[in-house]
Design an enzyme around this catalytic site. Structure first.
Site, PDB file in Angstrom:
ATOM      1  N   ARG A  62       0.717  -1.428  -0.027  1.00  0.00           N
ATOM      2  CA  ARG A  62       0.056  -0.067   0.122  1.00  0.00           C
ATOM      3  C   ARG A  62       0.882   1.379   0.190  1.00  0.00           C
ATOM      4  NH1 ARG A  62      -4.579  -2.286   3.989  1.00  0.00           N
ATOM      5  NH2 ARG A  62      -6.337  -2.652   2.166  1.00  0.00           N
ATOM      6  N   GLY A 108     -10.130  -8.086  -1.281  1.00  0.00           N
ATOM      7  CA  GLY A 108     -10.176  -8.944  -0.153  1.00  0.00           C
ATOM      8  C   GLY A 108      -9.973 -10.064  -0.389  1.00  0.00           C
ATOM      9  N   GLY A 128     -14.053  -3.824   0.670  1.00  0.00           N
ATOM     10  CA  GLY A 128     -15.440  -3.176   0.940  1.00  0.00           C
ATOM     11  C   GLY A 128     -15.659  -2.119  -0.039  1.00  0.00           C
TER      12      GLY A 128
END
Ligand code: AMP
Length: 390
Positions: free
Chosen positions: A34, A349, A372
């Site tokens: 990330r 996910g 999500g």
């Protein structure tokens, strides 16, 4: 959608909301994907001589003890190594100390602010989008860039709050995600959806939104059993989402040719990797058995449908991929779409975790970074983080 390239940011104080929610064990970052993903936007701002203020959440902060566990400072060190430059770190999420650092910034300088969720300790100010907090953070800069795709489906002070006070745009990471996902707004056909994972409940919105758009929906994972039960099959001890039996019954009735269910399964008696499994037809599952993966005939069937697909969206693993014996068919089907260059988007996910484990993440057309957020996009919902920028 305004992107960073549409804004004049040269020499300005730019606030960038990043997603630095990385796994950290004993102060060490376990996976910096990330952080690496945020670099293009940060570098673009450095190149334009901006004074850069970085905000991100990390984990959840509910009580005092969560503060130390979710300290964001290791991210500053990693960023410094990746960008090969000094990164300032503000221990405080507001106040004189932070303001003094921001005032001292020269063009190209960067400050990373402590975990935005430290503000949650006092009445969930960050997560509840406290008006005063959003306005305060906005007052530190002149332009706002949201590049945290993972929280785009939430209205927090550090995204929606700031965006409602400053000229705003999205960064390169969010732009990339949206560009990939937007092909689903007007998909090329055949358009095939693959849905796995544990519960029907989590995927109802996606099924409702995509069932009219998709040519086929291939079902796998634990959720397949609620569909089979709805058809009257014995599913033994397999996962059942009783509350959504009626939903499954209705969808099957309305779209009998669109919903494709597994025809065989890897079954066993216990939820463990240590017991040998057998492959059985879907209508042969005994009362004391549970299905933990789709079977090979199902995989062959799904491959034959995917073969001609022009666009595929895949959410959720087809078996209990955490157990070595039950990840086989998810891995093989991933391999199939990669080798046959079938334009496949992995919807964040667990399926992205499975693809990463099997070495396919960088080989598919797009692997989303937001579980999500992607699900809510697929449900056709408006994403507050984006709406605030529009
Ligand atoms: P989700 O978060 O809904 O995508 O669900 C992912 C989870 O579904 C993973 O932890 C899998 O272990 C689980 N799962 C997949 N197939 C099955 C199955 N047949 N029975 C029980 N759990 C399953």
């Amino acid at each position: 959608m305004k992107t960073i390239k549409d804004l004049n940011i040269d020499n300005k104080k730019v606030i960038i909301r990043c997603d630095f929610n990385v796994p950290i064990k004993e102060g060490e970052i376990v996976d910096d994907t990330r952080i690496v993903g945020a670099l293009p936007t940060i570098q673009y701002c450095i190149d334009r001589n901006c004074k850069i203020i970085l905000l991100s959440h990390l984990g959840r902060v509910k009580e005092e003890a969560d503060l130390a566990k979710n300290d964001l400072s290791p991210v500053a060190d990693r960023l410094s190594k990746l960008l090969k430059k000094d990164i300032l770190f503000s221990e405080k999420t507001r106040g004189k100390e932070l303001e003094a650092i921001v005032d001292s910034l020269q063009g190209g300088d960067i400050v990373l602010v402590q975990n935005t969720r430290y503000e949650d300790l006092d009445g969930k100010k960050e997560s509840k989008n406290d008006e005063e907090l959003g306005a305060y953070w906005a007052s530190l800069g002149e332009v706002f860039i949201n590049d945290a795709f993972g929280t785009i489906h939430r209205a927090h002070a550090s995204n929606v709050g700031i965006a409602s006070h400053l000229e705003s745009g999205v960064g390169f990471l969010i732009e990339k995600e949206l560009t990939a996902l937007s092909i689903l707004d007007n998909p090329e056909r055949p358009f095939v959806v693959v849905l796995g994972g544990a519960k029907v409940a989590d995927k109802i919105g996606v099924i409702e939104n995509l069932v009219t758009k998709a040519d086929k929906i291939l079902i796998g994972g634990g959720m397949a059993f609620t569909f089979l039960k709805a058809k009257g099959y014995e599913i033994g001890k397999s996962l059942l989402d009783e509350e959504n039996l009626e939903f499954c019954r209705k969808v099957l009735q309305e779209y009998p040719d669109k919903i494709v269910l597994p025809i065989d399964f890897a079954v066993t008696n216990e939820f463990t990797n240590d017991e040998e499994y057998r492959t059985k037809s879907a209508y042969q599952i005994d009362k004391d058995e549970m299905g933990l993966d789709i079977g090979e005939e199902t995989r062959t069937l799904y491959e034959s449908i995917l073969k001609t697909a022009k666009n595929v969206i895949w959410n959720g693993p087809l078996g209990v991929y955490e157990f070595d014996q039950y990840k086989k068919n998810t891995d093989e089907l991933l391999k199939y779409v990669v080798e046959n260059q079938i334009k496949t988007i992995l919807g964040g996910g667990d399926i992205v975790a499975a693809a990463t484990k099997a070495g396919f993440k960088d080989k598919v057309y797009h692997a989303s970074t937001g579980g999500g957020a992607t699900l809510e996009y697929l449900e056709g919902k408006k994403l507050p983080g984006l709406e605030a920028i529009k």
